[in-house]
Write a protein that holds these residues in place. Structure first.
Motif, mmCIF file in Angstrom:
data_model
loop_
_atom_site.group_PDB
_atom_site.id
_atom_site.type_symbol
_atom_site.label_atom_id
_atom_site.label_comp_id
_atom_site.label_asym_id
_atom_site.label_seq_id
_atom_site.Cartn_x
_atom_site.Cartn_y
_atom_site.Cartn_z
ATOM 1 N N GLY A 190 23.396 -46.417 -58.153
ATOM 2 C CA GLY A 190 23.836 -46.610 -56.768
ATOM 3 C C GLY A 190 22.857 -46.069 -55.749
ATOM 4 N N VAL A 191 22.371 -44.852 -55.986
ATOM 5 C CA VAL A 191 21.432 -44.228 -55.048
ATOM 6 C C VAL A 191 20.160 -45.053 -54.931
ATOM 7 C CG1 VAL A 191 19.907 -42.235 -54.714
ATOM 8 C CG2 VAL A 191 22.311 -41.887 -55.294
ATOM 9 N N PHE A 192 19.637 -45.530 -56.058
ATOM 10 C CA PHE A 192 18.384 -46.275 -56.045
ATOM 11 C C PHE A 192 18.558 -47.667 -55.444
ATOM 12 C CE2 PHE A 192 18.014 -43.125 -59.404
ATOM 13 C CZ PHE A 192 16.808 -42.537 -59.076
ATOM 14 N N TYR A 193 19.677 -48.311 -55.727
ATOM 15 C CA TYR A 193 19.903 -49.650 -55.173
ATOM 16 C C TYR A 193 19.969 -49.593 -53.646
ATOM 17 C CZ TYR A 193 21.840 -54.317 -54.521
ATOM 18 O OH TYR A 193 22.023 -55.614 -54.127
ATOM 19 N N PHE A 194 20.700 -48.594 -53.130
ATOM 20 C CA PHE A 194 20.860 -48.464 -51.676
ATOM 21 C C PHE A 194 19.897 -47.432 -51.077
ATOM 22 C CE2 PHE A 194 25.025 -50.093 -53.071
ATOM 23 C CZ PHE A 194 25.108 -51.209 -52.247
ATOM 24 N N LEU A 195 18.770 -47.237 -51.742
ATOM 25 C CA LEU A 195 17.775 -46.276 -51.275
ATOM 26 C C LEU A 195 17.322 -46.514 -49.830
ATOM 27 C CD1 LEU A 195 16.280 -43.780 -52.283
ATOM 28 C CD2 LEU A 195 14.457 -45.277 -53.111
ATOM 29 N N PRO A 196 17.206 -47.773 -49.367
ATOM 30 C CA PRO A 196 16.811 -47.972 -47.967
ATOM 31 C C PRO A 196 17.702 -47.255 -46.954
ATOM 32 C CG PRO A 196 16.593 -50.035 -49.164
ATOM 33 C CD PRO A 196 17.264 -49.060 -50.108
ATOM 34 N N PHE A 197 19.001 -47.125 -47.260
ATOM 35 C CA PHE A 197 19.894 -46.418 -46.341
ATOM 36 C C PHE A 197 19.509 -44.936 -46.236
ATOM 37 C CE2 PHE A 197 22.539 -50.096 -47.366
ATOM 38 C CZ PHE A 197 23.063 -50.426 -46.133
ATOM 39 N N LEU A 198 19.258 -44.305 -47.394
ATOM 40 C CA LEU A 198 18.899 -42.888 -47.395
ATOM 41 C C LEU A 198 17.549 -42.663 -46.724
ATOM 42 C CD1 LEU A 198 19.961 -41.947 -51.054
ATOM 43 C CD2 LEU A 198 21.266 -41.658 -48.959
ATOM 44 N N VAL A 199 16.599 -43.540 -47.036
ATOM 45 C CA VAL A 199 15.268 -43.412 -46.440
ATOM 46 C C VAL A 199 15.336 -43.621 -44.936
ATOM 47 C CG1 VAL A 199 12.953 -44.410 -46.365
ATOM 48 C CG2 VAL A 199 14.087 -44.059 -48.567
ATOM 49 N N ALA A 200 16.178 -44.542 -44.498
ATOM 50 C CA ALA A 200 16.324 -44.796 -43.058
ATOM 51 C C ALA A 200 16.772 -43.532 -42.330
ATOM 52 C CB ALA A 200 17.336 -45.916 -42.830
ATOM 53 N N MET A 201 17.686 -42.804 -42.926
ATOM 54 C CA MET A 201 18.203 -41.594 -42.299
ATOM 55 C C MET A 201 17.113 -40.535 -42.138
ATOM 56 S SD MET A 201 21.291 -39.175 -43.696
ATOM 57 C CE MET A 201 20.367 -38.813 -45.204
ATOM 58 N N THR A 202 16.385 -40.246 -43.217
ATOM 59 C CA THR A 202 15.365 -39.192 -43.140
ATOM 60 C C THR A 202 14.133 -39.655 -42.361
ATOM 61 O OG1 THR A 202 14.524 -39.891 -45.316
ATOM 62 C CG2 THR A 202 16.104 -38.066 -45.264
ATOM 63 N N ALA A 203 13.829 -40.955 -42.426
ATOM 64 C CA ALA A 203 12.706 -41.468 -41.633
ATOM 65 C C ALA A 203 13.009 -41.358 -40.147
ATOM 66 C CB ALA A 203 12.422 -42.924 -42.014
ATOM 67 N N ALA A 204 14.257 -41.590 -39.773
ATOM 68 C CA ALA A 204 14.641 -41.450 -38.360
ATOM 69 C C ALA A 204 14.441 -40.022 -37.880
ATOM 70 C CB ALA A 204 16.099 -41.876 -38.179
ATOM 71 N N ARG A 205 14.770 -39.058 -38.733
ATOM 72 C CA ARG A 205 14.549 -37.656 -38.366
ATOM 73 C C ARG A 205 13.062 -37.360 -38.234
ATOM 74 N NH1 ARG A 205 18.727 -35.160 -42.871
ATOM 75 N NH2 ARG A 205 20.651 -36.053 -41.995
ATOM 76 N N LYS A 206 12.276 -37.922 -39.145
ATOM 77 C CA LYS A 206 10.837 -37.653 -39.130
ATOM 78 C C LYS A 206 10.166 -38.296 -37.919
ATOM 79 C CE LYS A 206 7.226 -35.722 -40.723
ATOM 80 N NZ LYS A 206 7.125 -34.263 -40.657
ATOM 81 N N PHE A 207 10.586 -39.522 -37.596
ATOM 82 C CA PHE A 207 9.982 -40.234 -36.466
ATOM 83 C C PHE A 207 10.690 -39.941 -35.146
ATOM 84 C CE2 PHE A 207 8.847 -43.437 -39.922
ATOM 85 C CZ PHE A 207 7.567 -42.921 -40.067
#
Length: 623
Positions: free
Chosen positions: A151-168
């Protein structure tokens, strides 16, 4: 309290909260983006109790803490104010392109590691249970566990979106909305069915499956951060909350789906092909170099550059042949080296330190081993590089594959189990070979333990070992003149709850802290408001002057002693301006805590209401 004190010390020595643009942590390190690197007092930070080491790498300042990093970070996080967080949104510090890339990738993926590693370990256990016959791959339980692990890997874009938003530094909800567009069933199902691209106002929208990908959403959120900041500037404040998000999505989404996401998908596959080809064409040589040099790559933070390729490979093939396997043999080699140091060292302190890093290294956490032991002793570090190189050569020759992302330690071995394959056996051979070679070389080569550590060992041994077979109580005298109050009445719950240990509190009438016994200084603070002592008979005491006086940043405090220094009862340790501290509305209550209370049968409070420095008995520690 120990973590809180360390967090306060670190915050002071990195230039205060106003010098921090961003902060986060990984498994063993605190990571900071700073406005001004010159404000960091690295020398004092490296000498703090609880700090293994620190370095500037990839545009970050990294402090290696070890297993307690999350607790220390939590205490540091409390010290950041909302006003400071707002101020830090404009960090103009310049970094070169490579440092910027490493900084961005590590900032995005580090917060996601618990979810990624947890899911990866579940996948490894599933493979192990199937091999042992405890679970059938056709069973309903297996299907449910697959949901847990994938589940985590399939929907990885959601998790990455969250942390990328914090980084950017952009809005997380908008970033997640972009991830939802990438994962929308129309695109995913269309890609599976081979449907023709969609069109929008003349733009061709390719149908791709972006599940488990990372580069498309990272590039998309980067674009969003630029567009949204621009919209916030041009849209009037009165309608900003309505029109800025709408316009940001309307501009970003088409560009993302038509150009950016397909480009990111292409780059991810390109990275995966580079790494796969490298190990296909020159497997043993690539394994030798990567396995041997992996500790150096990890030390510099460059391993994060391999993350997109690793996820791309896991998505396309279901395995990784470079980052995870090479990390596994490198970590095994570090474990072998510190075990060798444990057995070879002649000093109790070195043995204890090496063994304490051995257990985390076995489970794949090697920074304490590298910084605390092997790198400092040099020859064990060289042995670990050779051991990792040999293990990497074996892995490269047999093309050993990891089927899931997990911490590269002994618990990751089940992720190398593959049906109808000797992959697990080859992984086990390489893992054991790297451990054994590193261990044997460390034992054969030996190492030099510096003389400074030897002096320290002798000093501590002298103070700790007073093997008197006696039940006589150990006296602790008052370090300051004042009025005694129960510890329960202290307004700071950390002390009043007894969390730090048993003790007393004093409303001071004097301005000097004196040694309450013969012993040594075990801990000092840059702000000089607290000091740790150990008596010649093994009583460990913390004297903490005032509540929240750390905020004075050392103003009105003067320290006369340093860590490791021998002290005699009655010797002045600290001096402070009591009048100024009270005038600034600080609570001057001074705590005297026996931090190793558990080592004694009881701590008896013997002081009267009014106490005199060095002559009034405060407590008796019953052995």
């Amino acid at each position: 309290m120990e973590n809180q004190l360390l967090a306060q010390q670190i915050m002071t020595l990195i230039g205060g909260s106003k010098n921090v643009s961003q902060s986060w942590h990984c498994i063993t390190r605190l990571r900071f983006n700073l406005f001004d690197d010159t404000k960091v007092n690295m020398k004092e930070i490296n000498q703090l109790n609880g700090v293994i080491g620190s370095q500037f790498s990839g545009g970050q300042y990294q402090i290696i803490i070890g297993a307690k990093v999350a607790e220390v970070f939590q205490e540091m996080d409390k010290q950041f104010t909302n006003s400071n967080n707002e101020k830090t949104t404009n960090n103009k510090k310049n970094m070169n392109v490579l440092d910027t890339i490493f900084d961005v990738i590590s900032g995005i993926f580090t917060p996601l590691m618990p979810a990624i590693i947890g899911s990866g370990l579940i996948k490894g256990l599933m493979a192990l249970f199937v091999v042992f016959g405890w679970l059938s791959s056709e069973s309903s339980s297996y299907v449910v566990l697959t949901v847990f692990s994938d589940g985590v890997f399939y929907f990885l874009p959601f998790l990455v979106a969250m942390t990328a938003a914090r980084k950017f530094k952009t809005k997380e909800s908008l970033a997640v909305a972009l991830a939802a567009m990438l994962m929308y069933p129309t695109l995913v199902n269309g890609a599976a069915d081979g449907a023709s691209p969609l069109s929008m106002f003349g733009l061709s929208i390719p149908l791709n499956n972006y599940s488990s990908t990372v580069l498309p959403i990272i590039l998309g959120v980067l674009l969003l951060s630029i567009v949204n900041k621009w919209m916030d500037k041009i849209v009037p404040e009165t309608v900003n909350i309505v029109f800025s998000p709408m316009l940001s999505l309307l501009i970003t989404a088409p560009i993302l789906l038509a150009f950016v996401a397909p480009l990111g998908n292409f780059l991810g596959k390109y990275l995966e092909q580079i790494f796969t080809t490298l190990f296909t064409v020159a497997g043993p040589l690539a394994g030798l170099l990567m396995g041997g040099l992996m500790p150096l790559i990890v030390l510099t933070g460059m391993h994060y550059a391999f993350f997109p390729g690793t996820f791309a490979s896991l998505q396309k093939f279901g395995y990784d042949i470079m980052l995870l396997p090479m990390n596994l043999v490198a970590n095994s080699a570090q474990a072998g080296a510190v075990l060798g140091v444990t057995l070879k060292s002649k000093k109790a302190e070195t043995k204890s330190l090496a063994f304490s890093t051995f257990i985390p290294a076995i489970f794949g956490i090697t920074e304490p081993a590298i910084y605390g032991v092997t790198l400092r002793l040099k020859k064990p570090f060289y042995a670990s590089l050779i051991g990792g190189g040999v293990g990497g050569t074996i892995f490269g020759f047999f093309a050993v594959k990891a089927t899931a992302f997990s911490i590269p330690g002994i618990t990751a071995l089940p992720t190398y189990i593959m049906k109808n394959s000797n992959n697990f056996m080859y992984a086990l051979i390489g893992y054991i070979a790297s451990f054994v070679i590193s261990f044997v070389l460390t034992m054969l080569w030996g190492f030099e333990e510096d003389k400074k550590d030897e002096t320290k060992d002798k000093k501590i041994t002298t103070l700790k070992s007073d093997p008197q077979a006696t039940t006589q109580p150990i006296d602790i005298f008052s370090p300051v003149k004042g009025c005694l109050i129960p510890l329960d009445d202290v307004s700071d719950e950390t002390f009043s709850s007894g969390m730090m240990g048993k003790g007393v509190a004093i409303k001071p009438l004097g301005d000097t802290i004196y040694a309450p016994f013969d012993g040594e200084i075990t801990m000092t603070t840059p702000t000089n408001h607290a000091i740790g002592l150990r008596s010649a008979k093994g009583v460990e005491v913390l004297i903490h002057v005032g509540i929240d006086t750390v905020n004075l940043q050392g103003k009105y405090f003067e320290r006369f002693v340093s860590e490791g220094e021998r002290i005699n009862k009655g010797q002045p340790l600290l001096r402070y301006n009591l009048k100024e501290i009270i005038g600034l509305s600080y609570d001057e209550t001074t705590m005297v805590i026996v931090t190793n209370s558990a080592e004694f049968l009881d701590i008896i409070i013997t002081g009267e209401e009014n106490v005199e420095a060095t002559t009034s008995r405060l407590m008796m520690c019953i052995q």
